[in-house]
Motif scaffolding. Structure first.
Motif, PDB file in Angstrom:
ATOM      1  N   SER A  78      38.325  51.299  38.688  1.00 43.92           N
ATOM      2  CA  SER A  78      37.982  49.979  38.155  1.00 43.92           C
ATOM      3  C   SER A  78      39.154  49.009  38.268  1.00 43.92           C
ATOM      4  CB  SER A  78      37.542  50.081  36.690  1.00 43.92           C
ATOM      5  OG  SER A  78      36.314  50.759  36.600  1.00 43.92           O
ATOM      6  N   ALA A  79      40.360  49.502  38.018  1.00 48.06           N
ATOM      7  CA  ALA A  79      41.549  48.653  38.139  1.00 48.06           C
ATOM      8  C   ALA A  79      41.756  48.213  39.585  1.00 48.06           C
ATOM      9  CB  ALA A  79      42.783  49.399  37.622  1.00 48.06           C
ATOM     10  N   PHE A  80      41.544  49.121  40.528  1.00 46.41           N
ATOM     11  CA  PHE A  80      41.669  48.747  41.941  1.00 46.41           C
ATOM     12  C   PHE A  80      40.653  47.674  42.314  1.00 46.41           C
ATOM     13  CE2 PHE A  80      44.478  52.306  42.788  1.00 46.41           C
ATOM     14  CZ  PHE A  80      45.225  51.851  43.866  1.00 46.41           C
ATOM     15  N   ILE A  81      39.424  47.846  41.896  1.00 46.33           N
ATOM     16  CA  ILE A  81      38.384  46.877  42.242  1.00 46.33           C
ATOM     17  C   ILE A  81      38.683  45.521  41.624  1.00 46.33           C
ATOM     18  CG2 ILE A  81      35.937  46.312  41.916  1.00 46.33           C
ATOM     19  CD1 ILE A  81      35.502  49.415  42.222  1.00 46.33           C
ATOM     20  N   ALA A  82      39.041  45.514  40.354  1.00 42.58           N
ATOM     21  CA  ALA A  82      39.367  44.242  39.694  1.00 42.58           C
ATOM     22  C   ALA A  82      40.588  43.598  40.346  1.00 42.58           C
ATOM     23  CB  ALA A  82      39.620  44.473  38.200  1.00 42.58           C
ATOM     24  N   GLY A  83      41.580  44.408  40.683  1.00 43.32           N
ATOM     25  CA  GLY A  83      42.781  43.884  41.326  1.00 43.32           C
ATOM     26  C   GLY A  83      42.488  43.305  42.696  1.00 43.32           C
ATOM     27  N   ILE A  84      41.715  44.026  43.489  1.00 46.24           N
ATOM     28  CA  ILE A  84      41.368  43.531  44.824  1.00 46.24           C
ATOM     29  C   ILE A  84      40.571  42.246  44.710  1.00 46.24           C
ATOM     30  CG2 ILE A  84      39.962  43.993  46.879  1.00 46.24           C
ATOM     31  CD1 ILE A  84      40.828  46.985  46.550  1.00 46.24           C
ATOM     32  N   GLN A  85      39.583  42.231  43.843  1.00 44.69           N
ATOM     33  CA  GLN A  85      38.774  41.018  43.712  1.00 44.69           C
ATOM     34  C   GLN A  85      39.596  39.836  43.195  1.00 44.69           C
ATOM     35  OE1 GLN A  85      35.503  40.184  44.760  1.00 44.69           O
ATOM     36  NE2 GLN A  85      36.156  41.967  45.927  1.00 44.69           N
ATOM     37  N   GLY A  86      40.513  40.105  42.270  1.00 43.76           N
ATOM     38  CA  GLY A  86      41.402  39.033  41.800  1.00 43.76           C
ATOM     39  C   GLY A  86      42.292  38.527  42.915  1.00 43.76           C
ATOM     40  N   GLY A  87      42.863  39.449  43.694  1.00 43.11           N
ATOM     41  CA  GLY A  87      43.701  39.058  44.826  1.00 43.11           C
ATOM     42  C   GLY A  87      42.923  38.258  45.858  1.00 43.11           C
ATOM     43  N   VAL A  88      41.667  38.645  46.074  1.00 44.24           N
ATOM     44  CA  VAL A  88      40.821  37.930  47.027  1.00 44.24           C
ATOM     45  C   VAL A  88      40.482  36.523  46.495  1.00 44.24           C
ATOM     46  CG1 VAL A  88      38.537  37.913  48.121  1.00 44.24           C
ATOM     47  CG2 VAL A  88      39.906  40.001  48.117  1.00 44.24           C
ATOM     48  N   GLN A  89      40.250  36.411  45.194  1.00 44.41           N
ATOM     49  CA  GLN A  89      39.977  35.083  44.631  1.00 44.41           C
ATOM     50  C   GLN A  89      41.181  34.161  44.807  1.00 44.41           C
ATOM     51  OE1 GLN A  89      36.614  35.368  44.704  1.00 44.41           O
ATOM     52  NE2 GLN A  89      36.789  33.804  43.152  1.00 44.41           N
ATOM     53  N   VAL A  90      42.391  34.693  44.600  1.00 45.44           N
ATOM     54  CA  VAL A  90      43.597  33.892  44.812  1.00 45.44           C
ATOM     55  C   VAL A  90      43.711  33.533  46.293  1.00 45.44           C
ATOM     56  CG1 VAL A  90      46.125  33.868  44.686  1.00 45.44           C
ATOM     57  CG2 VAL A  90      44.785  34.814  42.791  1.00 45.44           C
ATOM     58  N   LEU A  91      43.444  34.480  47.178  1.00 46.11           N
ATOM     59  CA  LEU A  91      43.446  34.216  48.616  1.00 46.11           C
ATOM     60  C   LEU A  91      42.476  33.090  48.964  1.00 46.11           C
ATOM     61  CD1 LEU A  91      43.877  34.817  51.668  1.00 46.11           C
ATOM     62  CD2 LEU A  91      42.213  36.669  51.420  1.00 46.11           C
ATOM     63  N   ARG A  92      41.304  33.131  48.389  1.00 46.65           N
ATOM     64  CA  ARG A  92      40.299  32.088  48.659  1.00 46.65           C
ATOM     65  C   ARG A  92      40.793  30.719  48.225  1.00 46.65           C
ATOM     66  NH1 ARG A  92      34.636  33.744  46.430  1.00 46.65           N
ATOM     67  NH2 ARG A  92      34.030  31.957  47.668  1.00 46.65           N
ATOM     68  N   SER A  93      41.616  30.686  47.186  1.00 45.97           N
ATOM     69  CA  SER A  93      42.126  29.412  46.673  1.00 45.97           C
ATOM     70  C   SER A  93      43.384  28.936  47.378  1.00 45.97           C
ATOM     71  CB  SER A  93      42.427  29.526  45.172  1.00 45.97           C
ATOM     72  OG  SER A  93      41.262  29.859  44.466  1.00 45.97           O
ATOM     73  N   THR A  94      44.229  29.889  47.802  1.00 44.83           N
ATOM     74  CA  THR A  94      45.545  29.512  48.338  1.00 44.83           C
ATOM     75  C   THR A  94      45.735  29.804  49.820  1.00 44.83           C
ATOM     76  OG1 THR A  94      46.560  31.665  47.877  1.00 44.83           O
ATOM     77  CG2 THR A  94      46.591  30.015  46.086  1.00 44.83           C
ATOM     78  N   GLY A  95      44.915  30.698  50.361  1.00 44.28           N
ATOM     79  CA  GLY A  95      45.086  31.106  51.748  1.00 44.28           C
ATOM     80  C   GLY A  95      46.161  32.173  51.932  1.00 44.28           C
ATOM     81  N   SER A  96      46.726  32.673  50.844  1.00 41.23           N
ATOM     82  CA  SER A  96      47.808  33.648  50.910  1.00 41.23           C
ATOM     83  C   SER A  96      47.341  35.019  50.414  1.00 41.23           C
ATOM     84  CB  SER A  96      48.985  33.183  50.045  1.00 41.23           C
ATOM     85  OG  SER A  96      49.959  34.200  49.931  1.00 41.23           O
ATOM     86  N   VAL A  97      47.761  36.073  51.125  1.00 40.38           N
ATOM     87  CA  VAL A  97      47.446  37.443  50.699  1.00 40.38           C
ATOM     88  C   VAL A  97      48.537  38.017  49.804  1.00 40.38           C
ATOM     89  CG1 VAL A  97      45.983  37.981  52.689  1.00 40.38           C
ATOM     90  CG2 VAL A  97      48.433  38.487  52.773  1.00 40.38           C
TER      91      VAL A  97
END
Length: 121
Positions: A78-97
């Protein structure tokens, strides 16, 4: 037959989302899920399947002695999924991985535990 990339799993995740950029189908569905019960159910089912697969992978690594045996596989998944999705949301906003890489690195270190040798990414 589809060939698997030669990158380690962390590298595969980052490469996939870097190539995908701001477009994330699951992220888009998650953003729209609040509107309809059908979309909510699809998202809930997909996340549950994803969590099950990640937890199974964690259990295999635990059995092989590659990561800490005392971890709760489902909770860690669950932590991995939440972390990946959070990282992807930031990527969607900033363009940075960068944030996605940070969460993956932190969670991988968590799998191995305190005092484990550093991981080369």
């Amino acid at each position: 037959m589809r060939m698997r990339p030669s990158l380690p799993p962390r590298g595969c995740v980052v490469t996939r989302y870097r190539a995908q950029g701001a477009h994330c189908p699951l992220g888009s569905l998650l953003a729209q899920a609040g509107g309809t019960p059908g979309a909510y159910e699809v998202v809930r089912t997909l996340l549950a399947q994803w969590r099950t697969h990640v937890a199974a992978g964690i259990e295999v690594m635990q059995a092989a002695g590659q990561i800490r045996a005392e971890l709760d596989a489902s909770r860690t998944a669950s932590a991995f999924i939440a972390g990946i999705q959070g990282g992807v949301q930031v990527l969607r906003s900033t363009g940075s991985v960068e944030d996605l890489e940070a969460v993956l690195d932190t969670l991988i270190d968590y799998l191995r535990g305190p005092g484990s040798p550093g991981v080369t990414y």
